[in-house]
Design a protein around this motif. Structure first.
Motif, short mmCIF file in Angstrom:
data_model
loop_
_atom_site.label_atom_id
_atom_site.label_comp_id
_atom_site.label_asym_id
_atom_site.label_seq_id
_atom_site.Cartn_x
_atom_site.Cartn_y
_atom_site.Cartn_z
N ASP A 142 -87.57 -62.78 31.89
CA ASP A 142 -89.02 -62.55 31.64
C ASP A 142 -89.01 -62.94 30.38
O ASP A 142 -89.27 -62.44 29.25
N ASP A 143 -89.71 -64.03 30.66
CA ASP A 143 -90.19 -64.89 29.49
C ASP A 143 -88.84 -65.68 29.04
O ASP A 143 -87.91 -66.21 29.59
N LEU A 144 -88.25 -65.08 27.99
CA LEU A 144 -87.07 -65.47 27.19
C LEU A 144 -86.12 -64.31 27.20
O LEU A 144 -84.68 -64.38 26.58
N ASP A 145 -86.45 -63.31 28.00
CA ASP A 145 -85.50 -62.34 27.95
C ASP A 145 -84.47 -61.96 29.15
O ASP A 145 -84.94 -62.47 30.34
N PHE A 146 -83.50 -61.35 29.07
CA PHE A 146 -82.79 -61.23 30.33
C PHE A 146 -83.37 -60.19 31.19
O PHE A 146 -83.94 -59.17 30.68
N PRO A 147 -83.06 -60.20 32.44
CA PRO A 147 -84.17 -59.55 33.34
C PRO A 147 -83.51 -58.06 33.25
O PRO A 147 -82.45 -57.99 33.29
N THR A 148 -84.42 -57.03 33.55
CA THR A 148 -84.12 -55.63 33.94
C THR A 148 -83.95 -55.40 35.56
O THR A 148 -83.77 -54.30 35.93
N GLU A 149 -84.10 -56.16 36.06
CA GLU A 149 -83.90 -56.24 37.73
C GLU A 149 -83.44 -57.86 38.30
O GLU A 149 -83.86 -58.67 38.10
N LEU A 150 -82.34 -57.57 38.91
CA LEU A 150 -81.52 -58.84 39.49
C LEU A 150 -81.08 -58.26 40.87
O LEU A 150 -80.29 -57.40 40.93
N GLY A 151 -81.22 -59.37 41.87
CA GLY A 151 -80.59 -58.97 43.12
C GLY A 151 -81.34 -57.63 43.53
O GLY A 151 -80.43 -57.16 44.47
N CYS A 152 -82.45 -57.52 43.43
CA CYS A 152 -82.99 -56.24 43.91
C CYS A 152 -82.50 -54.92 43.60
O CYS A 152 -82.37 -53.88 43.95
N LEU A 153 -81.64 -54.86 42.29
CA LEU A 153 -81.14 -53.80 41.54
C LEU A 153 -81.65 -53.62 40.30
O LEU A 153 -81.95 -54.64 39.52
N ALA A 154 -81.60 -52.38 39.69
CA ALA A 154 -81.95 -52.22 38.55
C ALA A 154 -81.01 -51.10 38.02
O ALA A 154 -80.33 -50.28 38.94
N VAL A 155 -80.82 -50.86 36.69
CA VAL A 155 -79.85 -50.02 36.07
C VAL A 155 -80.60 -49.23 34.90
O VAL A 155 -81.32 -49.71 34.13
N GLU A 156 -80.57 -47.85 35.04
CA GLU A 156 -81.07 -47.05 34.01
C GLU A 156 -80.17 -46.09 33.23
O GLU A 156 -79.15 -45.62 33.90
N ILE A 157 -80.38 -46.57 31.97
CA ILE A 157 -79.28 -45.99 30.85
C ILE A 157 -80.02 -45.36 29.89
O ILE A 157 -80.94 -45.67 29.14
N GLY A 158 -79.92 -43.97 29.99
CA GLY A 158 -80.45 -43.11 28.88
C GLY A 158 -81.96 -42.99 29.20
O GLY A 158 -82.70 -43.03 28.25
N GLY A 159 -82.43 -43.28 30.58
CA GLY A 159 -83.74 -43.33 31.03
C GLY A 159 -84.51 -44.67 30.77
O GLY A 159 -85.58 -44.81 30.82
N LYS A 160 -83.69 -45.71 30.21
CA LYS A 160 -84.47 -46.98 29.92
C LYS A 160 -83.76 -48.10 31.10
O LYS A 160 -82.50 -48.05 31.21
#
Length: 449
Positions: free
Chosen positions: A246-264
Motif C-alpha cells: 500500500d504505497d510503501l507500506d506492507f499490505p494488510t491483505e495478502l493472498g485473500c487473507l487478513a489478520v486482526e490483532i486487538g481489533g486492528k
C-alpha cells in the motif's frame, strides 16, 4: 511520385510534426506497455537514450493491485521511480490471462488519468470504448508532475469483469523523464502483475499464535508473529512483494487473507495454507483477540474463530536458519551466512574479532518510532538498554556497533552488529537481554578460528 522516407528517426519525426509532439506529451501511443501480445513495444522506440527498457536499475515502474471481486470497482496504483527524474508518465492495460488479446474489465478516466481505446490508429480514441476494443490508461497533460523528484503515482480506477474469468494480468510502462522538453535523457521501465479473484471458501481456524522468531507463545508491539491454523490461503505460499504494498507500506491483505490483532488489521509478510506471518499493530500489554479473515471486505467475506494472544512490553527473540538453532546471521555488507555450510550452503563460522549481524524481533521501541508495516529506510536504535552476551562474555558497548531496526526491512525486523569475543571454537550461545527479558536460551552462532 512516391517519397522515400528511409530511416527517419523518432526524434526527427517528432521534430517535423509539432502537433504530434504535443499529443504525446499528453500520453504515449497505444500498445507501448511491453506486452508481448501487442508486439512487445515500449516507449524506448522514442526515448532511446537509456534503451532498452529497465536498463537503469536505480528506477522502476510498479503496479500495485490486489485480488479482485467480480464487478466491484477498485483502484490500481501505478508508481514510477527514479532518483534523478523530474517528470513522469505511464501506460497501463488489463488483459485476461487466459487470452491476452482480450481486455479485462473496464478502465475509467479521472482528473489525472485518461483512457483511450484501440481503434487501429496511432493514439486511439478517447473512452468509452466499444465492446471488444482494447483499453489503455495513461497520464494526461496535467498529471506529469513537472519538477517532482524521486517518484510519481497515479490511481487508476478499474472495474473487473462481472464474472470470475480467472487471472488478470496488468502490463505497464513508466517514463522517468528529466523534464528537458524533449525525448532525450529519459528512462523507460516496464512490468507486469497478475491478480485473481478472492473466492476462498473455508472458514479460517487458528490453532496457535507464536513469536515469529522463537516460536514460543506471545508477542509485543511491532513484533513479528506467526499465526498457525487451517483454512488459510489455497496457494502453496505467497510472500509480500512491492506490487502488494500500500504505497510503501506492507499490505494488510495478502493472498485473500487478513489478520486482526486487538481489533486492528495487521501488516502481513507471508501466507500459505497453514501459516501467516504478520506484525503486531497495537500497543498493549495483556491478552488481545486475534482473528483471520478470508476474502476481507468483500461480499463473500468469512471471519474465522478468534483466539487470544498475550502481549508483553518486549518479546525478544532471534530468527534462526530453518529448523536449526543457528541464529540467522550474516557477515556485514555481504550475503554470506554465519552458519555451518551443512546448514546454509556457502556459510562459514565466525572468527573471534570479526563483526557479525544478527537478526531478531520483539525488542521494543526505537528512536524513529515507526508504526507496524512501515519500512525502516534509516537506522533506528533500540531505546531500552540492552546487554549482549556471546559464549558467556558480556560485550562492551563499543563491541555492539548497532542495535535497532534493520534498514530496508519491515519495522518488526531488528539487527545487531556485534564483535565476536575470544571464545572457544564451537556452537557458541548468544543472548540479548532487554529490560530483564532474554532471547531464547538455545540460540547460537558457530565460532571457529
Amino acid at each position: 511520385m512516391k517519397t522515400k522516407l528511409g530511416k527517419l528517426t523518432c526524434g526527427a519525426l517528432l521534430g517535423a510534426l509539432p502537433g504530434l509532439m504535443y499529443a504525446l506529451s499528453g500520453g504515449p501511443p497505444l500498445k507501448r506497455t511491453g506486452a508481448a501480445v501487442d508486439g512487445g513495444l515500449n516507449c524506448t522506440a522514442c526515448h532511446v537514450t537509456y534503451a532498452p527498457a529497465n536498463s537503469d536499475a536505480r528506477g522502476r515502474v510498479v503496479v500495485q493491485a490486489k485480488f479482485y471481486t467480480p464487478g466491484l470497482k477498485q483502484v490500481i496504483r501505478v508508481r514510477v521511480e527514479h532518483p534523478e527524474a523530474q517528470r513522469w508518465g505511464f501506460e497501463l492495460t488489463a488483459r485476461l490471462a487466459s487470452d491476452e488479446t482480450k481486455t479485462a474489465g473496464t478502465l475509467s478516466a479521472t482528473s489525472t488519468v485518461q483512457v483511450r481505446c484501440d481503434d487501429g490508429s496511432f493514439l486511439g480514441v478517447q473512452a468509452p470504448c466499444t465492446t471488444g476494443q482494447l483499453e489503455f490508461a495513461s497520464h494526461n497533460s496535467t498529471s506529469t508532475a513537472q519538477s517532482k523528484p524521486n517518484f510519481n503515482t497515479w490511481d487508476v480506477e478499474w472495474t473487473p469483469p462481472s464474472t470470475d474469468l480467472g487471472e488478470v494480468v496488468f502490463y505497464a510502462a513508466g517514463n522517468a523523464a528529466n523534464n528537458n522538453q524533449n525525448n532525450q535523457g529519459d528512462r523507460i521501465y516496464t512490468t507486469s502483475t497478475r491478480i485473481s479473484s478472492c473466492n476462498l471458501s473455508a472458514r479460517p481456524q487458528i490453532t496457535s499464535i507464536l513469536n515469529g522468531a522463537s516460536f514460543v507463545a506471545g508477542g509485543s508491539q511491532n513484533a513479528m508473529v506467526s499465526v498457525f491454523g487451517s483454512g488459510f490461503a489455497a496457494s502453496q505460499g505467497k510472500s509480500a512483494s512491492i506490487s502488494d504494498f500500500d504505497d510503501l507500506d506492507f499490505p494488510t491483505e495478502l493472498g485473500c487473507l487478513a489478520v486482526e490483532i486487538g481489533g486492528k488489521r495487521a501488516p502481513i509478510s507471508f501466507v500459505n495454507d497453514r501459516q501467516i506471518n504478520a506484525q503486531v499493530p497495537v500497543n498493549a500489554v495483556g491478552p488481545v483477540e486475534v482473528r483471520v479473515i478470508a476474502n476481507p471486505g468483500r461480499p463473500n467475506e468469512i471471519r474465522g474463530n478468534s483466539e487470544n494472544m498475550t502481549l508483553t512490553q518486549t518479546s525478544p527473540a532471534f530468527f534462526v536458519f530453518g529448523t536449526t538453532k543457528s541464529i540467522a546471521a550474516l557477515f556485514p555488507n555481504s550475503t554470506q551466512a554465519v552458519a555451518d555450510p551443512a546448514v546454509v550452503p556457502g556459510g562459514r563460522a565466525a572468527k573471534p574479532g570479526e563483526v557479525v549481524t544478527l537478526y531478531g524481533t520483539g525488542f521494543g521501541a526505537t528512536s524513529n518510532n515507526l508504526a507496524a508495516g512501515k519500512v525502516a529506510f534509516e537506522t533506528s536504535e533500540i531505546l531500552e538498554r540492552i546487554t549482549v552476551t556471546i559464549g558467556g562474555v558480556i560485550l562492551a558497548s563499543s563491541d555492539v556497533t548497532y542495535a535497532g531496526l534493520s534498514p530496508g526491512s519491515i519495522s518488526g525486523l531488528y539487527q545487531f552488529n556485534v564483535k565476536v569475543p575470544v571464545v572457544p571454537d564451537g556452537n557458541t550461545p548468544v543472548s540479548v537481554d532487554i529490560a530483564g527479558t532474554k532471547t531464547q536460551a538455545d540460540a547460537f552462532i558457530p565460532v571457529r578460528r
